[in-house]
Design an enzyme around this catalytic site. Structure first.
Site, PDB file in Angstrom:
ATOM      1  N   LYS A   1       6.688   6.140  -0.515  1.00 42.46           N
ATOM      2  CA  LYS A   1       6.688   5.426   0.762  1.00 42.46           C
ATOM      3  C   LYS A   1       6.096   4.036   0.547  1.00 42.46           C
ATOM      4  O   LYS A   1       4.991   3.908   0.019  1.00 42.46           O
ATOM      5  CB  LYS A   1       5.867   6.176   1.817  1.00 42.46           C
ATOM      6  CG  LYS A   1       6.536   7.439   2.299  1.00 42.46           C
ATOM      7  CD  LYS A   1       5.750   8.074   3.446  1.00 42.46           C
ATOM      8  CE  LYS A   1       6.159   9.519   3.639  1.00 42.46           C
ATOM      9  NZ  LYS A   1       7.507   9.698   4.181  1.00 42.46           N
TER      10      LYS A   1
ATOM     11  N   PHE B   1      -1.838   5.257  -3.171  1.00 43.82           N
ATOM     12  CA  PHE B   1      -2.252   6.665  -3.203  1.00 43.82           C
ATOM     13  C   PHE B   1      -1.178   7.492  -3.889  1.00 43.82           C
ATOM     14  O   PHE B   1       0.018   7.270  -3.665  1.00 43.82           O
ATOM     15  CB  PHE B   1      -2.403   7.219  -1.787  1.00 43.82           C
ATOM     16  CG  PHE B   1      -3.599   6.765  -1.028  1.00 43.82           C
ATOM     17  CD1 PHE B   1      -4.479   5.821  -1.538  1.00 43.82           C
ATOM     18  CD2 PHE B   1      -3.852   7.278   0.244  1.00 43.82           C
ATOM     19  CE1 PHE B   1      -5.593   5.409  -0.810  1.00 43.82           C
ATOM     20  CE2 PHE B   1      -4.963   6.872   0.975  1.00 43.82           C
ATOM     21  CZ  PHE B   1      -5.825   5.945   0.459  1.00 43.82           C
TER      22      PHE B   1
ATOM     23  N   MET C   1       0.824  -1.205   0.000  1.00 48.59           N
ATOM     24  CA  MET C   1       0.000   0.000   0.000  1.00 48.59           C
ATOM     25  C   MET C   1       0.860   1.257   0.000  1.00 48.59           C
ATOM     26  O   MET C   1       1.040   1.892   1.021  1.00 48.59           O
ATOM     27  CB  MET C   1      -0.916   0.017   1.210  1.00 48.59           C
ATOM     28  CG  MET C   1      -0.337  -0.498   2.471  1.00 48.59           C
ATOM     29  SD  MET C   1      -1.678  -0.986   3.548  1.00 48.59           S
ATOM     30  CE  MET C   1      -2.536  -2.140   2.483  1.00 48.59           C
ATOM     31  N   PRO C   2       1.364   1.568  -1.163  1.00 46.69           N
ATOM     32  CA  PRO C   2       2.309   2.689  -1.228  1.00 46.69           C
ATOM     33  C   PRO C   2       1.594   4.044  -1.178  1.00 46.69           C
ATOM     34  O   PRO C   2       0.410   4.156  -1.500  1.00 46.69           O
ATOM     35  CB  PRO C   2       2.980   2.518  -2.595  1.00 46.69           C
ATOM     36  CG  PRO C   2       2.585   1.174  -3.087  1.00 46.69           C
ATOM     37  CD  PRO C   2       1.289   0.842  -2.425  1.00 46.69           C
ATOM     38  N   TYR C   3       2.376   5.009  -0.790  1.00 46.57           N
ATOM     39  CA  TYR C   3       1.957   6.409  -0.839  1.00 46.57           C
ATOM     40  C   TYR C   3       3.036   7.158  -1.612  1.00 46.57           C
ATOM     41  O   TYR C   3       4.222   7.060  -1.278  1.00 46.57           O
ATOM     42  CB  TYR C   3       1.816   6.972   0.577  1.00 46.57           C
ATOM     43  CG  TYR C   3       1.637   8.465   0.587  1.00 46.57           C
ATOM     44  CD1 TYR C   3       0.388   9.028   0.343  1.00 46.57           C
ATOM     45  CD2 TYR C   3       2.717   9.312   0.815  1.00 46.57           C
ATOM     46  CE1 TYR C   3       0.224  10.409   0.333  1.00 46.57           C
ATOM     47  CE2 TYR C   3       2.556  10.688   0.802  1.00 46.57           C
ATOM     48  CZ  TYR C   3       1.303  11.231   0.560  1.00 46.57           C
ATOM     49  OH  TYR C   3       1.141  12.593   0.537  1.00 46.57           O
TER      50      TYR C   3
END
Lengths: 72, 72, 72, 72, 72, 72
Positions: free
Chosen positions: F7, E41, E1-3
């Protein structure tokens, strides 16, 4: 002395709602980690919906896709 | 190749003041860590006062509380 | 009440050097924008060189390419 | 779909405490802004004390100065 | 679940270009790290040119200096 | 001169995978916005799973909940 950054899509959060977020996050840090409110910063960023992507799409397109086609 | 992000409340910093900040931070990194200016990025974010919290309050409310009541 | 984030590659910056950066950035904000040191936060992130890219390459590869081949 | 970044000094916050922070921030966003938990991300950064400055000093030096000298 | 946070200077990127960036970054994370698009995201920040420094100068001044004087 | 921050949870991304991410993001910015690679920075942060929350839970707990109980 925590620093908190909250990013949300810009969709009409009022100043009163933001004040609730600021109070709530600060209380949480006081309660859980015994931090001092006076050295707890909270910065809220409202992000335009065209600047927020999820599922490989701008967020409004993503929500529309989830809602599905209104086929006839 | 440093990256610097400066967040300040939006309270009228002029372009000239921002240029001073950019020059000053870059000089500091050159002087202290021998970094190259050409690969030093500085990004300034001006944050609306209603979006900046401290002491559990939006910053203008916090300052007003510190200044104290003007009781009669 | 500024918040400053300094990102640098992890290449041996000592605690003393970091203290110089913290003092220098804080002084700059006091001098240019009349900010209070007590509400100025500085957070330094040291980033592993394999996690920092420039020119489409991890930074050590990029520097090596700039330095050029040592051809025979 | 909010994104929250919490930066705290690295001073022994346990995984359980972090889980409380994650739950608390998420609940707050649900309650105040009616956000969906499934699309609320919370990222916690623990920052070494030598990398956190306030009052122009690394935070441990700043706290020591506030506590004052223990003169004889 | 990268940002992912993309910061660019505000110089006329259209919503269509931003949608391309969102799609492209998401595809990259799927392809390289097998991440799920639904929990990826992407937040784009457009930064005013007076707020972006490089080489110790606001970016437009920096570019002008690189382009050189138009001496007579 | 873009700045990109990626991230991801720390789950074994190799240096080679990170180099692919750096190259891919940079290429994307060149292709879509005609940016120069030499002034495109990419910073990757790997975040411990206990520091990443989604759905109000640390990410490993969240995934376990999604996978459901293995009831007998």
């Amino acid at each position: 002395m925590p620093y908190v950054n909250l990013k949300i899509t810009r969709e009409g959060a009022t100043a009163a709602k933001k004040a609730e977020l600021i109070a709530g996050v600060t209380d949480l840090l006081v309660r859980v980690l015994n931090k001092s409110p006076a050295t707890t910063f909270v910065v809220i960023d409202e992000v335009e919906t065209e600047d927020w992507g999820v599922g490989g799409l701008p967020v409004l397109d993503y929500r529309a896709r989830l809602a599905g086609p209104t086929t006839g």
